[in-house]
Design an enzyme around this catalytic site. Structure first.
Site, PDB file in Angstrom:
ATOM      1  N   ASP A   1       1.085  -1.238  -0.130  1.00  0.00           N
ATOM      2  CA  ASP A   1      -0.288   0.091   0.013  1.00  0.00           C
ATOM      3  C   ASP A   1       1.078   1.306  -0.030  1.00  0.00           C
ATOM      4  O   ASP A   1       2.303   1.421   0.514  1.00  0.00           O
ATOM      5  CB  ASP A   1      -0.958   0.108   1.256  1.00  0.00           C
ATOM      6  CG  ASP A   1      -1.924  -0.898   1.547  1.00  0.00           C
ATOM      7  OD1 ASP A   1      -3.054  -1.531  -0.035  1.00  0.00           O
ATOM      8  OD2 ASP A   1      -1.938  -1.312   2.421  1.00  0.00           O
ATOM      9  N   GLY A   2       0.416   1.989  -0.483  1.00  0.00           N
ATOM     10  CA  GLY A   2       1.160   3.879  -0.667  1.00  0.00           C
ATOM     11  C   GLY A   2       1.546   3.681  -1.504  1.00  0.00           C
ATOM     12  O   GLY A   2       2.835   4.952  -1.899  1.00  0.00           O
ATOM     13  N   CYS A   3       1.963   2.959  -2.682  1.00  0.00           N
ATOM     14  CA  CYS A   3       2.463   3.278  -3.970  1.00  0.00           C
ATOM     15  C   CYS A   3       1.540   3.447  -5.629  1.00  0.00           C
ATOM     16  O   CYS A   3       0.382   3.108  -5.123  1.00  0.00           O
ATOM     17  CB  CYS A   3       3.178   1.662  -4.365  1.00  0.00           C
ATOM     18  SG  CYS A   3       4.502   1.265  -3.553  1.00  0.00           S
ATOM     19  N   ALA A   4       1.884   4.078  -6.141  1.00  0.00           N
ATOM     20  CA  ALA A   4       0.997   5.027  -7.004  1.00  0.00           C
ATOM     21  C   ALA A   4       0.982   3.526  -7.928  1.00  0.00           C
ATOM     22  O   ALA A   4      -0.398   3.572  -9.226  1.00  0.00           O
ATOM     23  CB  ALA A   4       2.018   5.876  -7.750  1.00  0.00           C
ATOM     24  N   SER A   5       1.947   3.361  -8.060  1.00  0.00           N
ATOM     25  CA  SER A   5       1.926   1.839  -9.322  1.00  0.00           C
ATOM     26  C   SER A   5       1.361   0.284  -8.544  1.00  0.00           C
ATOM     27  O   SER A   5       1.492   0.491  -6.930  1.00  0.00           O
ATOM     28  CB  SER A   5       2.984   1.115  -9.752  1.00  0.00           C
ATOM     29  OG  SER A   5       3.710   2.578 -10.435  1.00  0.00           O
TER      30      SER A   5
END
Length: 136
Positions: A48-52
């Site tokens: 979680d927390g990644c744009a990808s």
């Protein structure tokens, strides 16, 4: 405290003249990684927390940390490869002590990644630390 594999990356970055070459090198590192089996690309391994889309699957053997990773973005896949070089093979109790921000700053990544990518790298580092702590 960096691993030999990470030191190799740092040395290569020292020889590359500009950020475009370094960027290409990061992408090549990602291409060289073995793919993560799609069966492991599930919510339990998602970061979680990644744009990808990013997945990290830990592998612990003889008290040493390792992982496989995958992303749907080539640069992020390369960043996973860089993190793999930084953490792979470390004893579980040393994973938390790695100053990832300082090590990655040696590569100049902090100056050349977008805010979203930088947040994603921090999320991956946090997830790696959590996985190592849970295994230890």
């Amino acid at each position: 405290m960096a691993t030999a594999a990470f030191e190799d990356i740092a040395e290569t970055f020292d020889f590359l003249d500009d950020w475009e070459e370094r960027y290409r090198h990061v992408i090549e590192l990602g291409k060289a990684m073995p793919p993560l089996d799609p069966a492991f690309q599930v919510p339990a391994t998602k970061v979680d927390g990644c744009a990808s889309q990013v997945w990290i699957l830990p592998r612990i053997e003889d008290g040493r940390f390792d992982f496989q990773g995958e992303s749907d973005a080539m640069i992020v896949r390369g960043l996973i490869a860089v993190l793999h070089a930084l953490y792979s093979g470390l004893p579980l109790d040393e994973v938390e002590r790695v100053d990832a921000q300082a090590e990655l700053a040696r590569l100049g990544l902090d100056d050349h990644l977008s805010a979203q990518r930088s947040n994603g790298v921090r999320a991956m580092v946090q997830r790696i630390r959590q996985l190592a702590a849970a295994a230890g």
